[in-house]
Write a protein that holds these residues in place. Structure first.
Motif, short mmCIF file in Angstrom:
data_model
loop_
_atom_site.label_atom_id
_atom_site.label_comp_id
_atom_site.label_asym_id
_atom_site.label_seq_id
_atom_site.Cartn_x
_atom_site.Cartn_y
_atom_site.Cartn_z
N TYR A 86 -15.11 -54.69 -116.88
CA TYR A 86 -13.82 -55.28 -116.35
C TYR A 86 -14.29 -56.27 -115.16
O TYR A 86 -15.11 -56.05 -114.42
CB TYR A 86 -13.09 -54.15 -115.86
N ASP A 87 -13.49 -57.36 -115.26
CA ASP A 87 -13.61 -58.23 -114.12
C ASP A 87 -12.59 -58.12 -113.20
O ASP A 87 -11.20 -58.71 -113.45
CB ASP A 87 -13.79 -59.63 -114.68
N LEU A 88 -12.74 -57.73 -112.05
CA LEU A 88 -11.49 -57.34 -111.20
C LEU A 88 -11.69 -58.35 -109.81
O LEU A 88 -10.89 -57.98 -108.96
CB LEU A 88 -11.51 -55.95 -110.44
N SER A 89 -12.25 -59.33 -110.03
CA SER A 89 -12.37 -60.24 -109.13
C SER A 89 -11.04 -60.93 -108.88
O SER A 89 -10.92 -61.73 -107.65
CB SER A 89 -13.43 -61.34 -109.34
N GLY A 90 -9.98 -61.09 -109.58
CA GLY A 90 -8.88 -61.70 -109.49
C GLY A 90 -8.05 -60.85 -108.55
O GLY A 90 -6.82 -61.37 -108.06
N LEU A 91 -8.55 -59.64 -108.00
CA LEU A 91 -7.84 -58.83 -106.87
C LEU A 91 -8.75 -59.11 -105.57
O LEU A 91 -8.49 -58.27 -104.50
CB LEU A 91 -8.01 -57.40 -107.39
N ARG A 92 -9.65 -59.91 -105.59
CA ARG A 92 -10.28 -60.16 -104.52
C ARG A 92 -9.48 -60.39 -102.99
O ARG A 92 -8.34 -60.79 -103.35
CB ARG A 92 -11.18 -61.23 -104.50
N GLY A 93 -9.90 -60.41 -101.89
CA GLY A 93 -9.13 -60.78 -100.67
C GLY A 93 -8.74 -59.21 -100.01
O GLY A 93 -8.86 -58.19 -100.45
N THR A 94 -8.35 -59.35 -98.76
CA THR A 94 -7.92 -58.08 -98.15
C THR A 94 -6.53 -57.86 -98.33
O THR A 94 -5.60 -58.89 -97.98
CB THR A 94 -7.93 -58.51 -96.51
N LEU A 115 -1.25 -58.56 -107.81
CA LEU A 115 -0.83 -59.05 -106.41
C LEU A 115 0.63 -58.77 -105.94
O LEU A 115 0.93 -59.25 -104.80
CB LEU A 115 -1.41 -60.59 -106.29
N GLU A 116 1.42 -58.54 -106.97
CA GLU A 116 2.91 -58.36 -106.77
C GLU A 116 3.14 -57.48 -105.70
O GLU A 116 2.54 -56.20 -105.56
CB GLU A 116 3.48 -57.92 -107.84
N GLY A 117 3.79 -58.17 -104.42
CA GLY A 117 4.30 -57.29 -103.45
C GLY A 117 3.29 -56.78 -102.25
O GLY A 117 3.38 -56.20 -101.42
N LEU A 118 1.92 -57.49 -102.45
CA LEU A 118 0.87 -57.08 -101.56
C LEU A 118 1.21 -58.22 -100.27
O LEU A 118 1.60 -59.25 -100.40
CB LEU A 118 -0.31 -57.56 -102.04
N ARG A 166 -3.38 -56.72 -115.00
CA ARG A 166 -3.88 -57.27 -116.33
C ARG A 166 -5.29 -57.43 -116.36
O ARG A 166 -5.82 -57.15 -117.38
CB ARG A 166 -3.19 -58.63 -116.47
N TYR A 167 -5.95 -57.10 -115.32
CA TYR A 167 -7.47 -57.18 -115.34
C TYR A 167 -7.92 -55.92 -115.62
O TYR A 167 -9.34 -56.17 -115.86
CB TYR A 167 -7.98 -57.57 -114.00
#
Length: 309
Positions: A35-43, A171-174, A216-217
């Motif tokens: 899995y590539d979860l890099s789309g969720l990167r960030g704080t 990233l919805e609602g974050l 989706r990731y």
């Protein structure tokens, strides 16, 4: 001896740093999938509220996390400090009816100060736990929880279930994202993809934070993902090398044959190429073959099996 001992000390200091960064959110491997979860990167942060009606007390806990990197400056807030080398921290703020309250911070996952220790990530496909679910579970350790500002610390960890949802980026609602701020503004009004599940001690008296993260990731068939078995990439690599080898073999044959014709027969131009006559005839042979094929396809019984006299 002094130089050797200094080098040994430096190596022992760097080894914990290297071991702590083994986890790569862009390459989360399980037995059957990567899995590539890099789309969720960030704080990111999520807030959980609880209250004690008898005591008239309200407790707000803000969980701040970055699964791809250390929290760095985000680990320092007015409520307290939990360590810049951590990945997940909790910030507690209590308030009472009489206007009193307290606040403190604790860590849930990440490295110790100066990179010592380890997150010890554990990765499991959700279908191994429940066949009806699709996604991946990641457990990170290395935290220390305390129930109040001056309480004794207890071991803590975090378990995040990344659940497949093709319609969500995650990233919805974050809030408090670093490098996806523009996209977040368009998604903040939706139901949060990251949700609090529970927090408390397990049978080993380790305090566990459990979160659900729909994205989706975490889908096995997401276009941006890669098969964990690597079959498709291996097949593609095999055929690529086969084409390269064939190309090099043909090139070597032409170069070596041309060299022989030049040195033995003093050939020039087309005569340099081995079997040059055959190569020159290829366009004509191809044209003749096309005519025959077209003639075969078009000559099927239009005259009823006989010709005019």
């Amino acid at each position: 001896m002094r130089i050797q001992s200094s080098g040994a000390l430096l190596l022992s200091a760097l080894l914990p740093l290297a071991s702590g960064y083994i986890f790569d959110c862009a390459d989360v491997k399980t037995k059957e999938h990567t899995y590539d979860l890099s789309g969720l990167r960030g704080t990111h942060e999520i807030v959980h509220s609880s209250g004690n009606e008898t005591a008239g007390q309200v407790t707000n806990t803000t969980y701040v996390l970055n699964i791809c990197n250390n929290l760095k400056g985000a680990a320092n807030r007015p409520e307290g400090k939990c360590g810049t080398t951590k990945n997940i921290c909790g910030f507690i703020k209590t308030s009472t009816e009489d206007g009193g309250g307290s606040h403190w911070a604790y860590s849930l996952a990440g490295l110790e100060h100066l990179g010592e220790g380890g997150k010890d990530p554990e990765v499991t496909q959700l279908k191994e736990i429940d066949e009806a679910q699709e996604g991946v579970r990641i457990k990170m350790s290395g935290g220390e929880y305390k129930e109040e500002a001056d309480a004794k610390k207890k071991p803590a960890a975090a378990v995040i279930d990344f659940q497949c949802d093709p319609d969500r980026s995650g990233l919805e609602g974050l809030a408090n994202t670093e490098d996806v701020e523009k996209r977040r503004r368009d998604e903040v009004s939706k139901d949060p993809s990251l949700q609090f599940k529970s927090f408390g001690p397990n049978d080993d008296n380790v305090y566990i934070l459990k979160l659900n993260w729909r994205t989706r990731y975490a889908c096995d068939n997401y276009d941006g993902g890669n098969s964990g078995s690597g079959d498709s990439s291996k097949h593609w690599g095999f055929f690529t090398w086969l084409i390269i080898i064939l190309f090099l073999a043909v090139a070597a044959y032409l170069i070596f044959g041309s060299w022989l014709n030049y040195n033995r027969h003093g050939a020039r131009g087309w005569d340099l190429l081995p079997h040059g006559d055959n190569l020159r005839d290829i366009p004509y042979i191809f044209q003749d073959w096309v005519r025959r094929v077209l003639g075969t396809l078009q000559g099927g019984g239009t005259r009823g099996g006989y010709s005019a006299v």
